[in-house]
Design a protein around this motif. Sequence first.
Motif, PDB file in Angstrom:
ATOM      1  N   GLY A  24      -5.817   7.310  -9.222  1.00  0.00           N
ATOM      2  CA  GLY A  24      -6.988   7.645 -10.034  1.00  0.00           C
ATOM      3  C   GLY A  24      -7.367   6.539 -10.996  1.00  0.00           C
ATOM      4  N   SER A  25      -6.361   5.890 -11.613  1.00  0.00           N
ATOM      5  CA  SER A  25      -6.650   4.813 -12.566  1.00  0.00           C
ATOM      6  C   SER A  25      -7.273   3.613 -11.874  1.00  0.00           C
ATOM      7  CB  SER A  25      -5.367   4.392 -13.291  1.00  0.00           C
ATOM      8  OG  SER A  25      -4.361   4.006 -12.356  1.00  0.00           O
ATOM      9  N   THR A  26      -6.771   3.294 -10.673  1.00  0.00           N
ATOM     10  CA  THR A  26      -7.330   2.166  -9.918  1.00  0.00           C
ATOM     11  C   THR A  26      -8.763   2.459  -9.484  1.00  0.00           C
ATOM     12  OG1 THR A  26      -5.117   1.693  -9.067  1.00  0.00           O
ATOM     13  CG2 THR A  26      -6.961   0.609  -7.969  1.00  0.00           C
ATOM     14  N   LYS A  27      -8.994   3.691  -9.045  1.00  0.00           N
ATOM     15  CA  LYS A  27     -10.342   4.065  -8.618  1.00  0.00           C
ATOM     16  C   LYS A  27     -11.325   3.993  -9.785  1.00  0.00           C
ATOM     17  CE  LYS A  27     -10.761   7.404  -5.690  1.00  0.00           C
ATOM     18  NZ  LYS A  27     -10.819   8.769  -5.054  1.00  0.00           N
ATOM     19  N   ALA A  28     -10.897   4.445 -10.962  1.00  0.00           N
ATOM     20  CA  ALA A  28     -11.773   4.392 -12.139  1.00  0.00           C
ATOM     21  C   ALA A  28     -12.111   2.952 -12.496  1.00  0.00           C
ATOM     22  CB  ALA A  28     -11.095   5.081 -13.322  1.00  0.00           C
ATOM     23  N   VAL A  29     -11.108   2.065 -12.439  1.00  0.00           N
ATOM     24  CA  VAL A  29     -11.339   0.654 -12.743  1.00  0.00           C
ATOM     25  C   VAL A  29     -12.264   0.036 -11.696  1.00  0.00           C
ATOM     26  CG1 VAL A  29     -10.250  -1.618 -12.869  1.00  0.00           C
ATOM     27  CG2 VAL A  29      -9.186   0.334 -14.010  1.00  0.00           C
ATOM     28  N   ALA A  30     -12.029   0.352 -10.421  1.00  0.00           N
ATOM     29  CA  ALA A  30     -12.853  -0.203  -9.337  1.00  0.00           C
ATOM     30  C   ALA A  30     -14.303   0.248  -9.467  1.00  0.00           C
ATOM     31  CB  ALA A  30     -12.288   0.200  -7.985  1.00  0.00           C
ATOM     32  N   GLY A  66      -4.339  -4.229  -6.173  1.00  0.00           N
ATOM     33  CA  GLY A  66      -3.629  -3.800  -4.969  1.00  0.00           C
ATOM     34  C   GLY A  66      -4.396  -4.071  -3.694  1.00  0.00           C
ATOM     35  N   ARG A  67      -4.251  -3.172  -2.740  1.00  0.00           N
ATOM     36  CA  ARG A  67      -4.888  -3.362  -1.438  1.00  0.00           C
ATOM     37  C   ARG A  67      -6.401  -3.338  -1.536  1.00  0.00           C
ATOM     38  NH1 ARG A  67      -3.712   0.119   4.136  1.00  0.00           N
ATOM     39  NH2 ARG A  67      -5.169  -1.068   5.446  1.00  0.00           N
ATOM     40  N   TYR A  68      -6.940  -2.633  -2.538  1.00  0.00           N
ATOM     41  CA  TYR A  68      -8.399  -2.566  -2.671  1.00  0.00           C
ATOM     42  C   TYR A  68      -8.992  -3.948  -2.920  1.00  0.00           C
ATOM     43  CZ  TYR A  68     -13.021  -0.984  -4.092  1.00  0.00           C
ATOM     44  OH  TYR A  68     -14.378  -0.796  -4.171  1.00  0.00           O
ATOM     45  N   GLY A  69      -8.253  -4.803  -3.612  1.00  0.00           N
ATOM     46  CA  GLY A  69      -8.742  -6.141  -3.936  1.00  0.00           C
ATOM     47  C   GLY A  69      -8.912  -6.310  -5.431  1.00  0.00           C
ATOM     48  N   ASN A 100     -11.886  -3.388   1.970  1.00  0.00           N
ATOM     49  CA  ASN A 100     -11.828  -3.830   3.372  1.00  0.00           C
ATOM     50  C   ASN A 100     -10.875  -5.003   3.505  1.00  0.00           C
ATOM     51  OD1 ASN A 100     -13.926  -2.021   4.399  1.00  0.00           O
ATOM     52  ND2 ASN A 100     -15.322  -3.245   3.152  1.00  0.00           N
ATOM     53  N   ASP A 101      -9.964  -4.930   4.455  1.00  0.00           N
ATOM     54  CA  ASP A 101      -9.000  -5.998   4.673  1.00  0.00           C
ATOM     55  C   ASP A 101      -9.701  -7.277   5.095  1.00  0.00           C
ATOM     56  OD1 ASP A 101      -6.905  -4.276   4.083  1.00  0.00           O
ATOM     57  OD2 ASP A 101      -6.596  -3.714   6.185  1.00  0.00           O
ATOM     58  N   SER A 102      -9.117  -8.414   4.725  1.00  0.00           N
ATOM     59  CA  SER A 102      -9.693  -9.709   5.091  1.00  0.00           C
ATOM     60  C   SER A 102      -8.579 -10.677   5.440  1.00  0.00           C
ATOM     61  CB  SER A 102     -10.527 -10.275   3.935  1.00  0.00           C
ATOM     62  OG  SER A 102      -9.710 -10.469   2.790  1.00  0.00           O
ATOM     63  N   LYS A 103      -8.937 -11.720   6.176  1.00  0.00           N
ATOM     64  CA  LYS A 103      -7.993 -12.779   6.555  1.00  0.00           C
ATOM     65  C   LYS A 103      -8.525 -14.104   6.036  1.00  0.00           C
ATOM     66  CE  LYS A 103      -6.449 -10.429  10.770  1.00  0.00           C
ATOM     67  NZ  LYS A 103      -6.325 -10.520  12.259  1.00  0.00           N
TER      68      LYS A 103
END
Length: 302
Positions: A179-185, A250-253, A230-233
Amino acid sequence: MRFVFRDGEGHWRNGWKALGSVLLTAVLGGGLLWLRGLLPSALREAFPSPWDLFLGALLASLFCLRLERRSLASIGLSLGRRAGRDLGLGVLGGIVLVGTVAFLVGISGGFHLVWAEAASASVLMKAAWMMLGVALFEETLFHGHAFQRAIDGLGVRWAQVLLSVIFCLAHPFSAEMAGSTKAVAMLCTFLAGWMLGLCYLRTGHLALPVGVHLGWNWMLGCMGFGVSGNDSKGFWTPVFHDRPEWFTGGRYGLEGSIVAVAVLGLAVVALTRWKGFPPPVTASGSQLDMRGRPEAAAGPTV
């Protein structure tokens, strides 16, 4: 009932114009995505799906502007030396912004980068081409015709609020995110939408916001971070340390990092104070002052 749809002079209200352009973009963009399945695979690879969406947004803008007897240049879509300059400056600005976020998170112990042996220049060039399509589509949709009709109808401040909220909600946020990451994003994405709106308001052209959008997304991908989840290379792969996800993203970026919120907040302040280049012209023909409001009428400022 007629008053709901038309103003006292019999013209369609700006809100309906904005909504119409968005709905038409959705219809045309969706139709083009369906049609791409009929194209040869080589052509589909040459033009990723964001380019179909941009073409849909472009056609919708052309149709709406034709009804208003205006050109694409009136919403900041045109080619020329200045557009090229603004695009280049925007790309550089986007790279610097996201590079600053990565540097601050990295030196604070949030992650370290390891070389990705599978990376290649061709992959990164394809990513840049795709990200250009993404930037063109999203800026045409969120800061083109609909944004400028919202300015005419609501004033700059509320148009910025409305389109920044929609820009935020249009991005995916996984239910698996803390939830904290989503709020920041979400806050970071809202600020990004506000910043990109200011890029238009300070130049009267979509080239600068397109460039910033492109530079930001492409640099994220080059460093191997997720781009809005979205994952990236890229050339590197980030290895995260034992830090809160709301700090590293994290994984979100990095767009899920509180550091990105701080950096974008500073960018918004800087753009608000910047006088910019000659301001845009509204649909009614009045010129916006350097605070982004019609000169002939008082209204809220940015």
